[in-house]
Design an enzyme around this catalytic site. Structure first.
Site, PDB file in Angstrom:
ATOM      1  N   ASP A  16       0.830  -1.217   0.000  1.00  0.00           N
ATOM      2  CA  ASP A  16       0.000   0.000   0.000  1.00  0.00           C
ATOM      3  C   ASP A  16       0.862   1.264   0.000  1.00  0.00           C
ATOM      4  O   ASP A  16       0.449   2.306   0.476  1.00  0.00           O
ATOM      5  CB  ASP A  16      -0.948  -0.002   1.197  1.00  0.00           C
ATOM      6  CG  ASP A  16      -0.230   0.050   2.535  1.00  0.00           C
ATOM      7  OD1 ASP A  16       0.921  -0.419   2.621  1.00  0.00           O
ATOM      8  OD2 ASP A  16      -0.816   0.555   3.500  1.00  0.00           O
ATOM      9  N   GLU A  17       2.044   1.155  -0.584  1.00  0.00           N
ATOM     10  CA  GLU A  17       2.984   2.282  -0.599  1.00  0.00           C
ATOM     11  C   GLU A  17       3.159   2.816  -2.019  1.00  0.00           C
ATOM     12  O   GLU A  17       3.405   2.052  -2.956  1.00  0.00           O
ATOM     13  CB  GLU A  17       4.330   1.842  -0.034  1.00  0.00           C
ATOM     14  CG  GLU A  17       5.250   2.987   0.275  1.00  0.00           C
ATOM     15  CD  GLU A  17       6.475   2.538   1.047  1.00  0.00           C
ATOM     16  OE1 GLU A  17       6.588   2.909   2.226  1.00  0.00           O
ATOM     17  OE2 GLU A  17       7.321   1.818   0.468  1.00  0.00           O
TER      18      GLU A  17
END
Length: 182
Positions: free
Chosen positions: A101-102
Site C-alpha cells: 500500500d505504498e
C-alpha cells in the site's frame, strides 16, 4: 513476415510495459521509480539549481480494510488511490506503486512547500468515499517528503522520504511531514 515482425514488436512493447508498471494500478513500479529517481539525482548533480521532491505515501489503516472487507476491497482502494494520484500529478512528475500500500511521487521543479500543498490536495481527494459493494470505504494517506540534494543518491532519497512518512504516521493519520535530519 511483416505481420510476424509486428507481433514480435507488439509483444516486446507489452513485456517492457509489464516490467516497469504495476498491473493493478497501471502506475510505474519500483523499478520504474528508481530509474526516474536516479535520473533526477543526476540532474540535481549537474544542475544544482534544480528543485525536485520525492513523496512517499502509505495508506492509513489499509490492513483493516483488507481484514474487514477482503482483498478485493483492498485492490479497489489501491486502484482508486492510484487514479486519484494521477489526477494531481503534472506531465513532468512521476508516480509509482512501490509495493503493498505504498506509493511514491517524484515532483519535478518543486520544493518542499509545493510538495506539502500537493500532499494536502492529495489527501483531500483520497478522503472522498470509495464506493465498494454497496458501501463506502474511507482512507487517508501518511506522506513523507524529501528534497533531492547534491550528494544524495536514489536510495538515500527513498530512505529520507520513508523516515518522514513514519514521522507523519506518528503525528496521526492523513498527514505529511518533510524530512528533517535533526
Amino acid at each position: 513476415f511483416n505481420s510476424l515482425m509486428e507481433r514480435v514488436d507488439e509483444s516486446e512493447r507489452v513485456l517492457l510495459h509489464l516490467a516497469s508498471h504495476d498491473q493493478l494500478t497501471e502506475l510505474g513500479n519500483r523499478r520504474h521509480m528508481m530509474k526516474h529517481l536516479q535520473e533526477a539525482v543526476e540532474l540535481q548533480r549537474l544542475r544544482p539549481e534544480t528543485r525536485t521532491c520525492l513523496v512517499i505515501a502509505d495508506i492509513d489503516r489499509f490492513k483493516m480494510i483488507n481484514d474487514q472487507y477482503g482483498h478485493s476491497a483492498g485492490d479497489e482502494v489501491l486502484a482508486v488511490v492510484a487514479e486519484r494520484i494521477q489526477t494531481l500529478i503534472r506531465a513532468d512528475d512521476v508516480a509509482a506503486r512501490l509495493g503493498g500500500d505504498e506509493f511514491s511521487v517524484l515532483l519535478a521543479d518543486a520544493g518542499p512547500e509545493h510538495a506539502l500543498r500537493f500532499c494536502e490536495k492529495l489527501n483531500e481527494r483520497i478522503a472522498q468515499p470509495i464506493p465498494y459493494a454497496g458501501e463506502f470505504l474511507f482512507c487517508t494517506l501518511s506522506m513523507g517528503i524529501t528534497s533531492l540534494d547534491i550528494g544524495l543518491d536514489e536510495h538515500g532519497a527513498l530512505h529520507q522520504a520513508d523516515q518522514a512518512m513514519y514521522q507523519a504516521k506518528r503525528l496521526g493519520n492523513g498527514r505529511a511531514a518533510v524530512f528533517d535530519a535533526k
